[in-house]
Write a protein that holds these residues in place. Structure first.
Motif, PDB file in Angstrom:
ATOM      1  N   PHE A 208       2.818  45.816  22.696  1.00  0.00           N
ATOM      2  CA  PHE A 208       3.884  44.747  22.794  1.00  0.00           C
ATOM      3  C   PHE A 208       4.628  45.078  21.695  1.00  0.00           C
ATOM      4  O   PHE A 208       4.012  44.740  20.262  1.00  0.00           O
ATOM      5  CB  PHE A 208       3.646  43.695  22.602  1.00  0.00           C
ATOM      6  CG  PHE A 208       3.999  43.043  23.598  1.00  0.00           C
ATOM      7  CD1 PHE A 208       4.699  42.519  24.874  1.00  0.00           C
ATOM      8  CD2 PHE A 208       4.017  41.279  21.970  1.00  0.00           C
ATOM      9  CE1 PHE A 208       5.780  41.312  25.052  1.00  0.00           C
ATOM     10  CE2 PHE A 208       5.989  40.534  22.210  1.00  0.00           C
ATOM     11  CZ  PHE A 208       5.905  40.581  23.668  1.00  0.00           C
ATOM     12  N   TRP A 210       6.127  43.653  18.839  1.00  0.00           N
ATOM     13  CA  TRP A 210       6.038  41.901  17.834  1.00  0.00           C
ATOM     14  C   TRP A 210       6.556  42.546  16.984  1.00  0.00           C
ATOM     15  O   TRP A 210       7.786  41.438  16.356  1.00  0.00           O
ATOM     16  CB  TRP A 210       4.360  42.314  17.262  1.00  0.00           C
ATOM     17  CG  TRP A 210       3.537  41.510  18.066  1.00  0.00           C
ATOM     18  CD1 TRP A 210       2.520  42.316  18.841  1.00  0.00           C
ATOM     19  CD2 TRP A 210       3.720  40.010  18.781  1.00  0.00           C
ATOM     20  NE1 TRP A 210       1.916  41.706  19.580  1.00  0.00           N
ATOM     21  CE2 TRP A 210       2.423  40.078  19.661  1.00  0.00           C
ATOM     22  CE3 TRP A 210       4.504  38.925  18.835  1.00  0.00           C
ATOM     23  CZ2 TRP A 210       2.102  39.348  20.403  1.00  0.00           C
ATOM     24  CZ3 TRP A 210       3.873  37.846  19.648  1.00  0.00           C
ATOM     25  CH2 TRP A 210       2.954  38.024  20.190  1.00  0.00           C
ATOM     26  N   ASP A 211       7.595  43.612  16.451  1.00  0.00           N
ATOM     27  CA  ASP A 211       8.816  43.614  15.209  1.00  0.00           C
ATOM     28  C   ASP A 211      10.205  42.905  15.966  1.00  0.00           C
ATOM     29  O   ASP A 211      10.483  42.519  15.048  1.00  0.00           O
ATOM     30  CB  ASP A 211       8.773  44.906  15.048  1.00  0.00           C
ATOM     31  CG  ASP A 211       9.488  45.512  16.214  1.00  0.00           C
ATOM     32  OD1 ASP A 211       8.004  45.672  17.357  1.00  0.00           O
ATOM     33  OD2 ASP A 211       9.718  46.511  16.215  1.00  0.00           O
ATOM     34  N   ILE A 213       9.257  40.345  18.435  1.00  0.00           N
ATOM     35  CA  ILE A 213       9.923  38.887  18.279  1.00  0.00           C
ATOM     36  C   ILE A 213      10.447  38.488  16.957  1.00  0.00           C
ATOM     37  O   ILE A 213      11.150  37.730  16.580  1.00  0.00           O
ATOM     38  CB  ILE A 213       8.656  38.390  18.365  1.00  0.00           C
ATOM     39  CG1 ILE A 213       7.720  39.025  20.115  1.00  0.00           C
ATOM     40  CG2 ILE A 213       7.869  37.143  18.438  1.00  0.00           C
ATOM     41  CD1 ILE A 213       8.860  38.349  21.142  1.00  0.00           C
ATOM     42  N   ASP A 214       9.378  38.890  15.903  1.00  0.00           N
ATOM     43  CA  ASP A 214       9.289  39.046  14.337  1.00  0.00           C
ATOM     44  C   ASP A 214      10.565  39.183  13.144  1.00  0.00           C
ATOM     45  O   ASP A 214      10.688  38.686  12.734  1.00  0.00           O
ATOM     46  CB  ASP A 214       8.737  38.850  13.730  1.00  0.00           C
ATOM     47  CG  ASP A 214       7.206  38.712  14.230  1.00  0.00           C
ATOM     48  OD1 ASP A 214       6.822  37.350  15.296  1.00  0.00           O
ATOM     49  OD2 ASP A 214       6.223  39.787  13.486  1.00  0.00           O
ATOM     50  N   ALA A 283      -0.336  34.730  23.033  1.00  0.00           N
ATOM     51  CA  ALA A 283      -0.312  35.030  21.767  1.00  0.00           C
ATOM     52  C   ALA A 283       1.208  34.638  21.242  1.00  0.00           C
ATOM     53  O   ALA A 283       1.697  34.502  20.154  1.00  0.00           O
ATOM     54  CB  ALA A 283      -0.122  36.218  20.974  1.00  0.00           C
ATOM     55  N   LEU A 284       2.156  35.059  22.466  1.00  0.00           N
ATOM     56  CA  LEU A 284       3.434  35.363  22.328  1.00  0.00           C
ATOM     57  C   LEU A 284       3.931  33.229  22.849  1.00  0.00           C
ATOM     58  O   LEU A 284       5.055  32.948  22.136  1.00  0.00           O
ATOM     59  CB  LEU A 284       3.651  35.535  23.744  1.00  0.00           C
ATOM     60  CG  LEU A 284       5.477  35.563  23.976  1.00  0.00           C
ATOM     61  CD1 LEU A 284       5.953  36.251  22.976  1.00  0.00           C
ATOM     62  CD2 LEU A 284       5.542  36.132  24.986  1.00  0.00           C
ATOM     63  N   ARG A 287       4.910  31.536  19.558  1.00  0.00           N
ATOM     64  CA  ARG A 287       6.344  31.636  18.466  1.00  0.00           C
ATOM     65  C   ARG A 287       7.240  31.744  19.732  1.00  0.00           C
ATOM     66  O   ARG A 287       8.772  32.294  19.516  1.00  0.00           O
ATOM     67  CB  ARG A 287       5.742  32.970  18.345  1.00  0.00           C
ATOM     68  CG  ARG A 287       4.836  33.687  17.511  1.00  0.00           C
ATOM     69  CD  ARG A 287       5.095  34.778  17.388  1.00  0.00           C
ATOM     70  NE  ARG A 287       4.120  35.207  16.624  1.00  0.00           N
ATOM     71  CZ  ARG A 287       3.901  36.568  16.366  1.00  0.00           C
ATOM     72  NH1 ARG A 287       5.192  37.134  15.910  1.00  0.00           N
ATOM     73  NH2 ARG A 287       2.913  37.481  15.802  1.00  0.00           N
ATOM     74  N   THR A 288       7.424  30.330  21.167  1.00  0.00           N
ATOM     75  CA  THR A 288       7.987  30.568  21.844  1.00  0.00           C
ATOM     76  C   THR A 288       8.838  29.296  22.222  1.00  0.00           C
ATOM     77  O   THR A 288       8.185  27.982  21.695  1.00  0.00           O
ATOM     78  CB  THR A 288       7.586  30.845  22.865  1.00  0.00           C
ATOM     79  OG1 THR A 288       6.874  32.236  23.200  1.00  0.00           O
ATOM     80  CG2 THR A 288       7.991  30.353  24.765  1.00  0.00           C
TER      81      THR A 288
END
Length: 389
Positions: A208, A210-211, A213-214, A283-284, A287-288
């Motif tokens: 997934f 994550w880079d 997302i961040d 986990a998502l 950060r949502t």
């Protein structure tokens, strides 16, 4: 120590909360086994518990456009009743071979309750959605129709001496929500323990991004998910959601959970949108900023557990009831699945993101979930019931 048999349907949203409770019981030294679909359980369980396979019927697709009582009637006649009849032999074998002290029966696997009652086995109900608890509010004829179907099932695979509603154990129903979200509810005929969501450890989602997302912490992420919807209507709604976010690209990005490929054959990402077949939802959500969903119970409670406000577009089954709970709690805005377009979806997103009362309500409900205790509280209730046998 006690032995617990979990009886579950082939539905991810029903297995995940049960898995969290089963893991807690196992950590306390109890023995746990499962009666359910072995392939699905093999993918979802992180522990190597014994699994007793049960048969499941082929799910018949519901005709497009079914709503209200027509959708409910199809669900019972074409899914719940055939599921109970198909599961009955496997459930009986699991109970005979495992010799549980207590069965923990999902509310929608009626075979578990009926086989337990005819075998003299004590059982608790696992209610992964609050819709059955609320009943068909204002429509007693619908409730009566469901009770008639349950009575017919009992004649075939249960004990004719029993008279209670098999969707609710007379000993205990574990409800994975709180009264703060559900509101007033009728007496189901037995005790109810409101424990809040039971959030299980889930297998990792390798690869997934994550880079992505961040990469831009100043541009909040919105999660768009409609469960397993893969119809033309589902594709239309998700497409409108994506366009609503693109029109707000200076301030928002979107992760789209699209397990059925409604938006195309391949996963996709650009600067503003990430489309994936599966996402690490728990986990998502940490950060949502907001969630747009179909008001599926698990997605709703997982979002609220993280204080995330919602835009809900219920389609059928328990979703309208859950959507009503969200809006009455002040934790989200409702749009019409069949008619919502990018303008109405975008306006709803603007409302829940710009008005802090929605996030505050989501946090309040999340606090009630944490106070209820989750999987440890559910395990404690089940331990006591098994010991009191």
């Amino acid at each position: 120590m006690s032995r617990f048999l979990f009886v579950v349907p082939p539905l991810v949203g029903h297995i995940n909360p049960a898995a969290a409770v089963a893991g807690e019981l196992a950590a306390r030294g109890h023995e746990v086994a499962w009666a359910g679909h072995p392939g699905l359980l093999g993918r979802l369980l992180t522990r190597q518990d014994p699994v007793f396979p049960v048969a499941t019927p082929e799910e018949k697709p519901r005709p497009a456009g079914l709503r209200g009582f027509a959708a409910l009637k199809h669900l019972w006649e074409e899914w719940f009743v055939p599921l109970a009849e198909a599961m009955e032999p496997g459930v009986e074998q699991a109970m005979t071979r495992f010799h549980p002290d207590l069965a923990v029966v999902d509310q929608q696997t009626v075979a578990g309750a009926l086989v337990a009652e005819r075998s003299g086995l004590r059982f608790a109900t696992s209610a992964t959605t609050s819709a059955e608890l609320l009943g068909a509010a204002g429509t007693p004829k619908v409730d009566e129709w469901i009770r008639d179907r349950l009575g017919e099932l009992r004649q075939r695979i249960g004990s004719t001496r029993a008279a209670y509603d098999p969707r609710f154990s007379p000993l205990l129903t574990i409800a994975f929500t709180t009264v703060d979200l559900v509101g007033p509810y009728p007496d189901p005929g037995g005790p109810v323990a409101f424990v809040g969501p039971a959030l299980a450890e889930r297998p990792a989602e390798p690869g997934f991004p994550w880079d992505w997302i961040d990469a831009e912490p100043d541009r909040p992420v919105v999660l768009l998910t409609m469960g397993t919807v893969n119809s033309e209507a589902g594709a239309r709604f998700l497409s409108e959601c994506v366009e609503a976010v693109r029109e707000r690209a200076r301030r928002l990005r979107a992760v789209v959970a699209d397990p059925g490929g409604a938006l195309g054959e391949e996963p996709f990402r650009d600067h503003d949108v990430l489309i994936a077949r599966s996402v690490p939802q728990l986990a998502l959500l940490e950060r949502t900023a907001a969630v747009v969903c179909h008001a599926g119970h698990n997605t709703v409670v997982e979002a609220l557990s993280n204080g995330v406000p919602l835009v809900v577009a219920p389609i059928r089954d328990d979703q309208p009831a859950v959507a009503t709970q969200v809006t009455e709690a002040g934790a989200g805005v409702r749009v019409r699945f069949a008619r919502a377009d990018r303008e109405s979806i975008g306006a709803a997103l603007d409302t829940v993101l710009d008005n802090p009362v929605y996030a505050a309500a989501a946090h309040r409900i999340g606090e009630s979930f944490r106070a209820a205790g989750g999987a440890p509280a559910a395990a404690a209730h089940l331990e006591k019931l098994a010991i009191d046998a």
